[in-house]
Design a protein around this motif. Structure first.
Motif, PDB file in Angstrom:
ATOM      1  N   ILE A   1       0.843  -1.201   0.000  1.00  0.00           N
ATOM      2  CA  ILE A   1       0.000   0.000   0.000  1.00  0.00           C
ATOM      3  C   ILE A   1       0.879   1.252   0.000  1.00  0.00           C
ATOM      4  N   LEU A   2       1.889   1.242   0.851  1.00  0.00           N
ATOM      5  CA  LEU A   2       2.813   2.375   0.907  1.00  0.00           C
ATOM      6  C   LEU A   2       3.538   2.547  -0.425  1.00  0.00           C
ATOM      7  N   GLU A   3       3.896   1.448  -1.056  1.00  0.00           N
ATOM      8  CA  GLU A   3       4.594   1.525  -2.351  1.00  0.00           C
ATOM      9  C   GLU A   3       3.709   2.163  -3.409  1.00  0.00           C
ATOM     10  N   ASP A   4       2.406   1.823  -3.406  1.00  0.00           N
ATOM     11  CA  ASP A   4       1.489   2.421  -4.373  1.00  0.00           C
ATOM     12  C   ASP A   4       1.419   3.935  -4.195  1.00  0.00           C
ATOM     13  N   ILE A   5       1.363   4.387  -2.950  1.00  0.00           N
ATOM     14  CA  ILE A   5       1.297   5.826  -2.697  1.00  0.00           C
ATOM     15  C   ILE A   5       2.599   6.499  -3.109  1.00  0.00           C
ATOM     16  N   ALA A   6       3.723   5.825  -2.840  1.00  0.00           N
ATOM     17  CA  ALA A   6       5.017   6.383  -3.233  1.00  0.00           C
ATOM     18  C   ALA A   6       5.122   6.487  -4.752  1.00  0.00           C
ATOM     19  N   LEU A   7       4.630   5.490  -5.465  1.00  0.00           N
ATOM     20  CA  LEU A   7       4.655   5.528  -6.927  1.00  0.00           C
ATOM     21  C   LEU A   7       3.748   6.631  -7.459  1.00  0.00           C
ATOM     22  N   GLN A   8       2.620   6.840  -6.773  1.00  0.00           N
ATOM     23  CA  GLN A   8       1.732   7.927  -7.183  1.00  0.00           C
ATOM     24  C   GLN A   8       2.410   9.274  -6.982  1.00  0.00           C
ATOM     25  N   SER A   9       3.118   9.422  -5.869  1.00  0.00           N
ATOM     26  CA  SER A   9       3.863  10.657  -5.621  1.00  0.00           C
ATOM     27  C   SER A   9       4.932  10.873  -6.686  1.00  0.00           C
ATOM     28  N   GLU A  10       5.601   9.799  -7.093  1.00  0.00           N
ATOM     29  CA  GLU A  10       6.623   9.894  -8.129  1.00  0.00           C
ATOM     30  C   GLU A  10       6.008  10.301  -9.461  1.00  0.00           C
ATOM     31  N   GLN A  11       4.825   9.787  -9.758  1.00  0.00           N
ATOM     32  CA  GLN A  11       4.160  10.153 -11.006  1.00  0.00           C
ATOM     33  C   GLN A  11       3.787  11.638 -11.017  1.00  0.00           C
ATOM     34  N   LEU A  12       3.339  12.134  -9.867  1.00  0.00           N
ATOM     35  CA  LEU A  12       3.033  13.562  -9.768  1.00  0.00           C
ATOM     36  C   LEU A  12       4.296  14.396  -9.961  1.00  0.00           C
ATOM     37  N   THR A  13       5.409  13.906  -9.450  1.00  0.00           N
ATOM     38  CA  THR A  13       6.681  14.601  -9.631  1.00  0.00           C
ATOM     39  C   THR A  13       7.061  14.668 -11.110  1.00  0.00           C
ATOM     40  N   GLN A  14       6.742  13.614 -11.864  1.00  0.00           N
ATOM     41  CA  GLN A  14       7.035  13.615 -13.295  1.00  0.00           C
ATOM     42  C   GLN A  14       6.262  14.724 -14.017  1.00  0.00           C
ATOM     43  N   VAL A  15       5.019  14.956 -13.577  1.00  0.00           N
ATOM     44  CA  VAL A  15       4.248  16.054 -14.161  1.00  0.00           C
ATOM     45  C   VAL A  15       4.921  17.386 -13.840  1.00  0.00           C
ATOM     46  N   GLN A  16       5.366  17.546 -12.592  1.00  0.00           N
ATOM     47  CA  GLN A  16       6.058  18.771 -12.195  1.00  0.00           C
ATOM     48  C   GLN A  16       7.308  18.999 -13.037  1.00  0.00           C
ATOM     49  N   VAL A  17       8.057  17.938 -13.277  1.00  0.00           N
ATOM     50  CA  VAL A  17       9.304  18.048 -14.036  1.00  0.00           C
ATOM     51  C   VAL A  17       9.025  18.566 -15.447  1.00  0.00           C
ATOM     52  N   ARG A  18       7.902  18.137 -16.029  1.00  0.00           N
ATOM     53  CA  ARG A  18       7.552  18.623 -17.373  1.00  0.00           C
ATOM     54  C   ARG A  18       7.233  20.118 -17.362  1.00  0.00           C
ATOM     55  N   LEU A  19       6.713  20.619 -16.250  1.00  0.00           N
ATOM     56  CA  LEU A  19       6.382  22.040 -16.144  1.00  0.00           C
ATOM     57  C   LEU A  19       7.602  22.904 -15.813  1.00  0.00           C
ATOM     58  N   LEU A  20       8.604  22.293 -15.216  1.00  0.00           N
ATOM     59  CA  LEU A  20       9.726  23.041 -14.634  1.00  0.00           C
ATOM     60  C   LEU A  20      10.463  23.964 -15.602  1.00  0.00           C
ATOM     61  N   PRO A  21      10.821  23.530 -16.823  1.00  0.00           N
ATOM     62  CA  PRO A  21      11.597  24.430 -17.692  1.00  0.00           C
ATOM     63  C   PRO A  21      10.910  25.770 -17.958  1.00  0.00           C
ATOM     64  N   VAL A  22       9.601  25.731 -18.219  1.00  0.00           N
ATOM     65  CA  VAL A  22       8.877  26.980 -18.470  1.00  0.00           C
ATOM     66  C   VAL A  22       8.602  27.697 -17.161  1.00  0.00           C
ATOM     67  N   ALA A  23       8.278  26.933 -16.112  1.00  0.00           N
ATOM     68  CA  ALA A  23       7.968  27.542 -14.815  1.00  0.00           C
ATOM     69  C   ALA A  23       9.144  28.333 -14.266  1.00  0.00           C
ATOM     70  N   ARG A  24      10.358  27.866 -14.530  1.00  0.00           N
ATOM     71  CA  ARG A  24      11.555  28.536 -14.022  1.00  0.00           C
ATOM     72  C   ARG A  24      12.222  29.419 -15.067  1.00  0.00           C
ATOM     73  N   GLY A  25      11.583  29.588 -16.216  1.00  0.00           N
ATOM     74  CA  GLY A  25      12.087  30.510 -17.222  1.00  0.00           C
ATOM     75  C   GLY A  25      13.280  30.008 -18.001  1.00  0.00           C
ATOM     76  N   ARG A  26      13.562  28.715 -17.954  1.00  0.00           N
ATOM     77  CA  ARG A  26      14.696  28.178 -18.731  1.00  0.00           C
ATOM     78  C   ARG A  26      14.400  28.214 -20.226  1.00  0.00           C
ATOM     79  N   VAL A  27      13.141  27.993 -20.581  1.00  0.00           N
ATOM     80  CA  VAL A  27      12.690  28.158 -21.968  1.00  0.00           C
ATOM     81  C   VAL A  27      11.436  29.018 -21.935  1.00  0.00           C
ATOM     82  N   ARG A  28      11.120  29.640 -23.040  1.00  0.00           N
ATOM     83  CA  ARG A  28       9.984  30.567 -23.057  1.00  0.00           C
ATOM     84  C   ARG A  28       8.664  29.839 -23.261  1.00  0.00           C
ATOM     85  N   GLU A  29       8.682  28.706 -23.952  1.00  0.00           N
ATOM     86  CA  GLU A  29       7.432  28.003 -24.235  1.00  0.00           C
ATOM     87  C   GLU A  29       7.690  26.531 -24.515  1.00  0.00           C
TER      88      GLU A  29
END
Length: 306
Positions: free
Chosen positions: A208-236
């Protein structure tokens, strides 16, 4: 062919038994064997003369059988103790753990659709971020849709891909969405840390704990996709990157609903057949996938997409 089919059915039946029940079956079988061999050594027993002539074999066999019976009884006791511990873990922890995927669902919905966000102690919405989301939606002509309205079928949930295709071109949205998801990830990690010691006590609770940890990791993957634009490394984002972001977002959102439902069912608060009204927020393909998954009796994961 019939023998192989029978073997599969027996194996499936055996696998469906809990460890304590399997131990009880083995213990019962050993008792029957010991009783049967004892009967053969009775004064009128058919093998009495054989046992008398092979005293070493008789002693060794009886020792092995009684040793196996003792080991099985001990294993059965340990299995029962683990099952009792697991039931306690589930009753105590799963209801609290379900708050993590539920909060993720609410955050991801709000980032795309605005509306009203229901906070709790571990998952709060920054007011400035909320105001920015609402302003961004207004700027792009996207109406706010309350989560409860979609759940109650008062409003139709908009397609995630269509909204992300518009919002992802706005750097301010990427930054705000990243901040919201990061805050949610922090709350999930806090909940995991709070219950980790209890959940690691048995293999099933650790899963059960592993499933929640994997879900947290998946959410982190979404964040990583947003990061370049969110931090201004690329414009779009590039067009292909927006499509990938939309796919990751949709899967993580669907998983949050599936995981929330499964954890709530395990907690016993709603019953084993309870279905979350959060399913009304899913897109058709994800809802169909979840219904198909429901028909599988034994699932490797509580999440929909692994």
């Amino acid at each position: 062919m019939q023998t192989a089919t029978l073997g599969k059915e027996v194996g499936s039946l055996w696998g469906g038994l809990s460890p304590s029940r399997r131990g009880a079956v083995v213990s019962g079988g050993l008792v029957v064997v010991i009783a049967g061999l004892t009967a053969t050594d009775w004064p009128q027993g058919s093998l009495r003369s054989f046992w008398n002539q092979h005293a070493f074999l008789a002693g060794s066999l009886s020792s092995v059988l009684f040793l196996a019976l003792g080991a099985t009884l001990v294993e059965e006791w340990i299995a029962r103790r683990d099952e009792a511990r697991l039931r306690l873990v589930i009753l105590v922890a799963c209801g609290a753990l379900a708050r993590a995927p539920l909060a993720q669902r609410r955050v991801m919905w709000f980032a795309l659709n605005g509306g009203h966000f229901l906070e709790d102690a571990d998952f709060r919405l920054d007011r400035e971020s909320a105001d920015r989301i609402r302003a961004i939606l207004t700027r792009h002509g996207l109406p706010e849709i309350k989560e409860n309205d979609a759940i109650n079928e008062v409003a139709v949930p908009p397609g995630m891909a269509s909204r992300i295709s518009v919002l992802a071109n706005d750097p301010e949205w990427a930054q705000t969405a990243y901040d919201l998801l990061r805050g949610c990830s922090h709350g999930i990690r806090v909940i995991m840390a709070r219950w980790a010691a209890l959940l690691t006590g048995t293999d099933k609770s650790a899963a059960i704990l592993e499933d929640i940890a994997l879900q947290s990791e998946q959410l982190t993957q979404v964040q990583v996709r947003l990061l370049p634009v969110a931090r201004g490394r690329v414009r779009e984002f590039q067009p292909g990157e927006i499509d990938e972001l939309g796919e990751l977002w949709r899967r993580a959102f669907a998983n949050s609903i599936a995981l929330d439902e499964a954890l709530t069912q395990l907690s016993g608060k709603r019953g084993p057949d309870w279905i979350t009204d959060g399913r009304n927020l899913l897109e058709a393909m994800d809802l169909e996938a979840l219904r198909t998954r429901d028909s599988v009796p034994e699932r490797r994961s509580m999440r929909l997409y692994t």
